[in-house]
Design a protein around this motif. Structure first.
Motif, PDB file in Angstrom:
ATOM      1  N   THR A  69      28.128  46.071  -0.406  1.00  0.00           N
ATOM      2  CA  THR A  69      29.281  46.065  -0.984  1.00  0.00           C
ATOM      3  C   THR A  69      30.169  45.007  -0.603  1.00  0.00           C
ATOM      4  OG1 THR A  69      29.281  48.640  -1.035  1.00  0.00           O
ATOM      5  CG2 THR A  69      31.532  47.564  -0.741  1.00  0.00           C
ATOM      6  N   VAL A  70      29.794  44.547   0.866  1.00  0.00           N
ATOM      7  CA  VAL A  70      30.690  43.401   1.140  1.00  0.00           C
ATOM      8  C   VAL A  70      29.989  42.186   0.508  1.00  0.00           C
ATOM      9  CG1 VAL A  70      31.322  42.195   3.152  1.00  0.00           C
ATOM     10  CG2 VAL A  70      31.079  44.533   3.391  1.00  0.00           C
ATOM     11  N   PHE A  71      28.900  42.059   0.193  1.00  0.00           N
ATOM     12  CA  PHE A  71      28.239  40.928  -0.469  1.00  0.00           C
ATOM     13  C   PHE A  71      29.121  40.863  -1.919  1.00  0.00           C
ATOM     14  CE2 PHE A  71      24.265  39.994   1.785  1.00  0.00           C
ATOM     15  CZ  PHE A  71      24.259  38.596   1.526  1.00  0.00           C
ATOM     16  N   SER A  72      29.156  42.195  -2.387  1.00  0.00           N
ATOM     17  CA  SER A  72      29.928  41.935  -3.679  1.00  0.00           C
ATOM     18  C   SER A  72      31.315  41.563  -3.720  1.00  0.00           C
ATOM     19  CB  SER A  72      29.822  43.448  -4.085  1.00  0.00           C
ATOM     20  OG  SER A  72      28.403  43.830  -4.518  1.00  0.00           O
ATOM     21  N   LEU A  73      32.095  42.051  -2.625  1.00  0.00           N
ATOM     22  CA  LEU A  73      33.321  41.598  -2.289  1.00  0.00           C
ATOM     23  C   LEU A  73      33.325  40.008  -2.450  1.00  0.00           C
ATOM     24  CD1 LEU A  73      36.217  42.268  -1.844  1.00  0.00           C
ATOM     25  CD2 LEU A  73      35.716  42.342   0.629  1.00  0.00           C
ATOM     26  N   SER A  74      32.607  39.519  -1.582  1.00  0.00           N
ATOM     27  CA  SER A  74      32.484  37.814  -1.482  1.00  0.00           C
ATOM     28  C   SER A  74      32.217  37.544  -2.880  1.00  0.00           C
ATOM     29  CB  SER A  74      31.437  37.312  -0.338  1.00  0.00           C
ATOM     30  OG  SER A  74      30.250  37.575  -0.956  1.00  0.00           O
ATOM     31  N   ASN A  75      31.582  37.945  -3.847  1.00  0.00           N
ATOM     32  CA  ASN A  75      31.310  37.464  -4.862  1.00  0.00           C
ATOM     33  C   ASN A  75      32.241  37.840  -5.965  1.00  0.00           C
ATOM     34  OD1 ASN A  75      28.512  36.738  -4.563  1.00  0.00           O
ATOM     35  ND2 ASN A  75      27.625  38.630  -4.751  1.00  0.00           N
TER      36      ASN A  75
END
Length: 457
Positions: free
Chosen positions: A259-265
């Motif tokens: 989820t946090v990865f996706s936030l950075s993306n």
């Protein structure tokens, strides 16, 4: 269960705790790899159909939603990782009653989580699209696509949890077969709903929901036909507290990380959005092409995770290092070869998504020149993470990934990219973050492995 049916069941599952590894890894990974590639082909069909029949705005509306969809659904998908690790552990230990309880808890989580995710996605999508600085020319189409897409979340969750369970038992073929059936339905509906009924992005979203429903029903039917000591029984679907805790211990950190990865993306996608619709279209097409490399490499992540978990359950700690070495070499070769192929054929591949749109193709090539050729670094990072999760350690890789990749990318956007506002600078945040994260993961791997062996000595 008849002798022949039981024999067939054993042939579909796999004991990963004995025998040569290379052959079993290939038998496991090739269907997973093909399934991932086919899934992206079917997703690409959405983009290609929309791009060719509805125009570049519709293409951008569908293609630019990937980061936002991942932001909302990745927590749920992460929990399916926990289900697979738990089932693989108990299967390796030959505790079939525990496998059965894990299956029932997993399906219950998937259905409940799917409904919650659908509600959150439908409610938050309009707000998040505006926060991402989505261009006004495509925001209406993007919102329509997302609202319909999220209606299919319970079925998408059921398929992912169910296929994770099957793969944890070594059965990677049937999830592939079900995906092929659902994907073909998706392609046919795409063409009919967009070309014949002119439903534009709504038609693509409806086709996706229908295909997800089909794949979910097929996986659930398969689980009901497993061996009696571990099959799915509808009346027994409920959440076991002990199994929920075991799933959460691995799955929650994995989901939070994604989820946090996706936030950075999402932040990166917002930065791409600032370059205009043509850049968004080129970036979306290139990202979709890169997805084929990622899915091929991701099969080794799943193999590392599943093989390691079964061997931990069987207390075969001597095989953990061998699993890591095999997966490391295979994922590196796969990433290097596919990355070069995609980059060198970039003009042709991007032309499939963006026929005649020379400007958008140039933007796509810019992304491929940085990310595709270095994608093997991401694969290595994922394999080490899979090894850690297979050993039951999910918090450490989550913390490392959040600091080494996500936080680093955010800092990069607000410092390096802010100082040199070009897409090349933005894209360089990916390989830099992969290198930092995989080095930290490697240190964690040796620490966790040594701690695990001492615990059982």
């Amino acid at each position: 269960m008849s002798f022949m049916k039981r024999k067939e069941m054993h042939q579909r599952t796999m004991n990963m705790t004995q025998g040569p590894l290379a052959g079993k890894l290939l038998i496991f990974t090739l269907p997973v790899m093909l399934a991932g590639v086919l899934q992206l082909l079917f997703n690409a069909a959405d983009i290609i159909v929309v791009g060719r029949l509805a125009g570049s705005n519709s293409l951008a509306a569908v293609g630019s939603n990937g980061a936002l969809i991942n932001l909302i659904v990745n927590l749920l998908i992460g929990l399916s990782v926990g289900s697979g690790v738990a089932a693989a552990y108990f299967y390796g230990a030959q505790e079939m009653d525990q496998v059965k309880e894990t299956i029932h808890t997993s399906i219950a989580i998937s259905l409940i989580g799917g409904v919650v995710t659908a509600f959150v996605g439908i409610c938050l999508s309009p707000i998040l699209l505006r926060l991402m600085a989505t261009p006004d020319s495509i925001i209406g189409l993007s919102e329509l696509y997302l609202r319909i897409y999220f209606l299919g979340m319970p079925c998408m969750a059921a398929y992912n949890f169910g296929s994770a369970i099957l793969r944890s038992l070594g059965d990677t073929r049937r999830p592939l077969y079900y995906l092929i059936i659902a994907g073909l339905i998706n392609i046919v509906l795409n063409v009919v709903l967009v070309a014949v009924f002119h439903l534009d992005v709504a038609g693509v979203a409806i086709a996706t929901v229908v295909s997800q429903t089909v794949s979910a029903l097929l996986v659930l039917r398969c689980l009901t036909r497993l061996e009696p000591e571990m099959n799915l029984e509808w009346r027994k679907i409920r959440v076991s507290r002990t199994k929920l805790m075991r799933i959460l211990r691995v799955g929650l950190p994995a989901g939070l990380q994604s989820t946090v990865f996706s936030l950075s993306n999402v932040l990166i996608q917002s930065s791409v959005n600032s370059f205009g619709e043509i850049a968004v279209a080129g970036n979306s097409a290139a990202g979709n092409i890169e997805g084929f490399i990622y899915m091929a490499m991701n099969s080794f992540y799943q193999a590392a995770q599943t093989f390691t978990s079964q061997n931990v359950g069987a207390r075969r700690f001597d095989r953990i290092g061998k699993v890591f070495l095999h997966c490391f070499l295979m994922v590196t070769a796969t990433g290097l070869i596919l990355g070069q192929v995609v980059y060198r054929l970039g003009d042709i591949l991007l032309g499939i998504y963006l026929p005649g749109n020379t400007a958008a193709i140039e933007y796509g090539l810019m992304r491929l020149s940085v990310i595709a050729v270095t994608y093997c670094l991401c694969g290595i990072m994922e394999v080490i993470s899979g090894e850690l999760r297979g050993m039951g350690e999910s918090v450490l890789p989550m913390i490392v990934a959040l600091l080494g990749s996500c936080l680093l990318r955010v800092i990069w956007i607000y410092t390096v990219f802010a100082a040199n506002h070009t897409l090349i600078t933005l894209y360089l945040s990916y390989p830099v973050s992969w290198i930092v994260t995989e080095m930290a993961h490697l240190i964690c791997y040796f620490y966790v492995k040594r701690r695990l062996i001492r615990r059982y000595q």
